[in-house]
Design a protein around this motif. Structure first.
Motif, PDB file in Angstrom:
ATOM      1  N   GLU A 247      -8.005  -2.318 -24.155  1.00 27.98           N
ATOM      2  CA  GLU A 247      -7.623  -2.873 -25.452  1.00 27.98           C
ATOM      3  C   GLU A 247      -6.518  -3.909 -25.336  1.00 27.98           C
ATOM      4  O   GLU A 247      -6.599  -4.992 -25.918  1.00 27.98           O
ATOM      5  CB  GLU A 247      -7.177  -1.741 -26.387  1.00 27.98           C
ATOM      6  N   LYS A 248      -5.479  -3.595 -24.592  1.00 27.98           N
ATOM      7  CA  LYS A 248      -4.320  -4.482 -24.524  1.00 27.98           C
ATOM      8  C   LYS A 248      -4.407  -5.415 -23.322  1.00 27.98           C
ATOM      9  O   LYS A 248      -5.011  -5.101 -22.301  1.00 27.98           O
ATOM     10  CB  LYS A 248      -3.032  -3.657 -24.462  1.00 27.98           C
ATOM     11  N   TRP A 249      -3.764  -6.564 -23.470  1.00 29.71           N
ATOM     12  CA  TRP A 249      -3.668  -7.513 -22.361  1.00 29.71           C
ATOM     13  C   TRP A 249      -2.783  -6.923 -21.263  1.00 29.71           C
ATOM     14  O   TRP A 249      -1.830  -6.195 -21.533  1.00 29.71           O
ATOM     15  CB  TRP A 249      -3.067  -8.831 -22.834  1.00 29.71           C
ATOM     16  N   ILE A 250      -3.083  -7.270 -20.028  1.00 32.85           N
ATOM     17  CA  ILE A 250      -2.280  -6.847 -18.873  1.00 32.85           C
ATOM     18  C   ILE A 250      -1.386  -8.014 -18.486  1.00 32.85           C
ATOM     19  O   ILE A 250      -1.873  -9.090 -18.109  1.00 32.85           O
ATOM     20  CB  ILE A 250      -3.181  -6.450 -17.693  1.00 32.85           C
ATOM     21  N   VAL A 251      -0.073  -7.817 -18.597  1.00 32.74           N
ATOM     22  CA  VAL A 251       0.862  -8.912 -18.315  1.00 32.74           C
ATOM     23  C   VAL A 251       1.180  -8.969 -16.825  1.00 32.74           C
ATOM     24  O   VAL A 251       0.886  -8.053 -16.058  1.00 32.74           O
ATOM     25  CB  VAL A 251       2.156  -8.768 -19.141  1.00 32.74           C
ATOM     26  N   GLN A 252       1.803 -10.056 -16.444  1.00 28.25           N
ATOM     27  CA  GLN A 252       2.058 -10.343 -15.031  1.00 28.25           C
ATOM     28  C   GLN A 252       2.741  -9.202 -14.302  1.00 28.25           C
ATOM     29  O   GLN A 252       2.388  -8.871 -13.169  1.00 28.25           O
ATOM     30  CB  GLN A 252       2.904 -11.614 -14.916  1.00 28.25           C
ATOM     31  N   THR A 253       3.710  -8.584 -14.934  1.00 30.11           N
ATOM     32  CA  THR A 253       4.459  -7.518 -14.258  1.00 30.11           C
ATOM     33  C   THR A 253       3.588  -6.310 -13.951  1.00 30.11           C
ATOM     34  O   THR A 253       3.924  -5.509 -13.079  1.00 30.11           O
ATOM     35  CB  THR A 253       5.651  -7.071 -15.119  1.00 30.11           C
ATOM     36  N   ASP A 254       2.450  -6.171 -14.660  1.00 24.32           N
ATOM     37  CA  ASP A 254       1.572  -5.023 -14.452  1.00 24.32           C
ATOM     38  C   ASP A 254       0.304  -5.373 -13.678  1.00 24.32           C
ATOM     39  O   ASP A 254      -0.545  -4.506 -13.458  1.00 24.32           O
ATOM     40  CB  ASP A 254       1.178  -4.410 -15.807  1.00 24.32           C
ATOM     41  N   MET A 255       0.171  -6.619 -13.289  1.00 27.61           N
ATOM     42  CA  MET A 255      -0.998  -7.017 -12.513  1.00 27.61           C
ATOM     43  C   MET A 255      -0.914  -6.473 -11.093  1.00 27.61           C
ATOM     44  O   MET A 255       0.173  -6.331 -10.531  1.00 27.61           O
ATOM     45  CB  MET A 255      -1.108  -8.551 -12.452  1.00 27.61           C
ATOM     46  N   SER A 256      -2.063  -6.184 -10.501  1.00 29.99           N
ATOM     47  CA  SER A 256      -2.071  -5.764  -9.100  1.00 29.99           C
ATOM     48  C   SER A 256      -1.634  -6.933  -8.222  1.00 29.99           C
ATOM     49  O   SER A 256      -1.858  -8.107  -8.563  1.00 29.99           O
ATOM     50  CB  SER A 256      -3.460  -5.302  -8.686  1.00 29.99           C
ATOM     51  N   SER A 257      -1.018  -6.595  -7.088  1.00 28.52           N
ATOM     52  CA  SER A 257      -0.555  -7.661  -6.190  1.00 28.52           C
ATOM     53  C   SER A 257      -1.731  -8.469  -5.655  1.00 28.52           C
ATOM     54  O   SER A 257      -1.619  -9.682  -5.448  1.00 28.52           O
ATOM     55  CB  SER A 257       0.250  -7.056  -5.032  1.00 28.52           C
ATOM     56  N   GLY A 258      -2.894  -7.795  -5.457  1.00 26.92           N
ATOM     57  CA  GLY A 258      -4.065  -8.514  -4.973  1.00 26.92           C
ATOM     58  C   GLY A 258      -4.577  -9.528  -5.971  1.00 26.92           C
ATOM     59  O   GLY A 258      -4.954 -10.648  -5.608  1.00 26.92           O
ATOM     60  N   MET A 259      -4.594  -9.152  -7.248  1.00 29.21           N
ATOM     61  CA  MET A 259      -5.028 -10.086  -8.291  1.00 29.21           C
ATOM     62  C   MET A 259      -4.087 -11.285  -8.378  1.00 29.21           C
ATOM     63  O   MET A 259      -4.525 -12.435  -8.452  1.00 29.21           O
ATOM     64  CB  MET A 259      -5.083  -9.377  -9.642  1.00 29.21           C
ATOM     65  N   TYR A 260      -2.802 -11.004  -8.362  1.00 22.01           N
ATOM     66  CA  TYR A 260      -1.818 -12.076  -8.502  1.00 22.01           C
ATOM     67  C   TYR A 260      -1.902 -13.045  -7.320  1.00 22.01           C
ATOM     68  O   TYR A 260      -1.908 -14.267  -7.497  1.00 22.01           O
ATOM     69  CB  TYR A 260      -0.413 -11.493  -8.594  1.00 22.01           C
ATOM     70  N   ARG A 261      -1.975 -12.487  -6.118  1.00 22.09           N
ATOM     71  CA  ARG A 261      -2.022 -13.342  -4.933  1.00 22.09           C
ATOM     72  C   ARG A 261      -3.320 -14.152  -4.902  1.00 22.09           C
ATOM     73  O   ARG A 261      -3.316 -15.326  -4.544  1.00 22.09           O
ATOM     74  CB  ARG A 261      -1.889 -12.499  -3.664  1.00 22.09           C
ATOM     75  N   THR A 262      -4.440 -13.520  -5.286  1.00 22.10           N
ATOM     76  CA  THR A 262      -5.702 -14.244  -5.321  1.00 22.10           C
ATOM     77  C   THR A 262      -5.638 -15.406  -6.303  1.00 22.10           C
ATOM     78  O   THR A 262      -6.070 -16.527  -5.999  1.00 22.10           O
ATOM     79  CB  THR A 262      -6.855 -13.299  -5.720  1.00 22.10           C
TER      80      THR A 262
END
Length: 369
Positions: A247-262
């Motif tokens: 339901e809610k958006w996932i903000v940067q601080t809660d993103m997985s490190s793999g998603m962020y790095r990709t």
């Protein structure tokens, strides 16, 4: 810009690396602690020197090409053992240069010692003793392309530190950075900062990156930014993603490190320009197998003429990069050197077994020269 060969000596610590040849794609492999990351940092040190920074005890030789022209840039700063210098910020150091040379196709452009400076064969006024002539003469026609080329060497920061640390100008509605060309060349910014500028200026590259990201992570349905406010009421962008059945958006601080790095790697690849030299340390860090495969394809088959210098321990990366592009890094005390696959007879019998041959070599297992 194409980096051809590097030698670097830190006279303060004794650390040195000699005559490393680079290709369009070079993969540095080897045991932990042998100096792979230091090789990348040495190249970044030369970028800082070209911008006018002093580097205590640094001595270097860099061969590179710009188009069809070949250049060699050599130089050295004096070494000062004053421990108080360790507490200064890098831009506060003032270490005199001992010598500096720049040649173009064998012709001397800069010939400098602590006592004199010749530029294009003519002795000129003395320049600031603690800054490279590349920095001080960067507006000259013959030096400008050199300065610009060296500053196309960069290492994008791809780790999620929990928030976008950007200058207020990027979140200001009147920010002057609107065009794609300017955004591409802001190498001092993190990739996600650049992504925000694409988003804010409604540039099509944002949608290209988003689509590639969704292809890698099919559960993701959208990527965008929202604007938050800090304790001092300064607005700042917040990266966020939306997933299926969440339901809610996932903000940067809660993103997985793999998603962020990709996502960061995708931004880097899509915004790369001809002549860029991209350094990536531990390419596979935080990436799942699906991410590694997709991002590795962009490295192996880029859309523009760029150079990659990577480090990696991951079997998939090493296996999928031709062993002729490997540089096996070894160390003897403070002296770092590299072997080619041919030096270690890797791939001489079977190309398919090259990775197994690599990990069985003493050079790879022990890191000793």
């Amino acid at each position: 810009m194409r980096v051809k060969c590097l030698s670097f000596h830190d006279k303060k610590t004794g650390w040195s690396v000699r005559d490393i040849d680079f290709m369009r794609l070079t993969l540095l492999v080897g045991a932990s602690g042998v100096g792979k990351t230091k090789i990348l940092r040495s190249l970044l040190t030369l970028v800082n020197i070209s911008k006018g920074r002093s580097e205590n005890g640094a001595e270097w030789s860099l061969s590179f090409e710009i188009g069809t022209d070949s250049y060699i840039w050599r130089g050295a700063f004096s070494v000062q053992d004053d421990e108080s210098l360790d507490f200064l910020r890098p831009n506060e150091l003032s270490i005199p240069i001992e010598y500096e040379y720049l040649t173009k196709n064998g012709e001397v452009i800069i010939d400098r010692t602590s006592d004199y400076l010749q530029f294009n064969g003519q002795q000129t006024v003395k320049l600031e003793a603690d800054k490279s002539a590349i920095s001080l003469l960067k507006e000259e026609d013959v030096i400008s392309p050199v300065f610009q080329a060296i500053n196309k060497i960069y290492m994008p920061r791809t780790e999620n530190a929990g928030g976008i640390r950007i200058t207020p100008i990027l979140s200001d509605n009147d920010a002057p950075i609107h065009d794609l060309k300017s955004i591409k060349r802001l190498h001092f910014l993190d990739p996600i900062d650049k992504l925000f500028l694409l988003y804010k200026n409604k540039l099509s590259e944002f949608d290209i990156i988003k689509q590639k990201f969704i292809e890698i992570f099919p559960l993701v349905t959208d990527v965008d930014f929202t604007i938050g406010n800090s304790f001092n009421k300064m607005s700042y962008p917040i990266l966020r993603i939306h997933e299926v059945n969440v339901e809610k958006w996932i903000v940067q601080t809660d993103m997985s490190s793999g998603m962020y790095r990709t996502l960061s790697q995708l931004v880097t690849m899509v915004l790369a320009e001809d002549g860029d030299v991209i350094l990536i340390d531990e390419f596979e860090n935080s990436l799942g197998v699906n991410c590694i495969e997709e991002v590795a394809e962009l490295v192996l088959y880029p859309d523009v003429d760029i150079q990659f210098i990577l480090t990696s321990h991951h079997p998939y990366i090493i296996n999928n990069i031709d062993f002729n592009k490997w540089k096996i890094v070894v160390r003897d005390g403070s002296t770092v050197s590299v072997h080619s696959a041919e030096d270690l007879k890797i791939g001489s019998h079977s190309k398919h077994d090259a990775f197994m041959q690599l990990i069985q070599t003493s050079a790879y297992k022990t890191g000793k020269a």
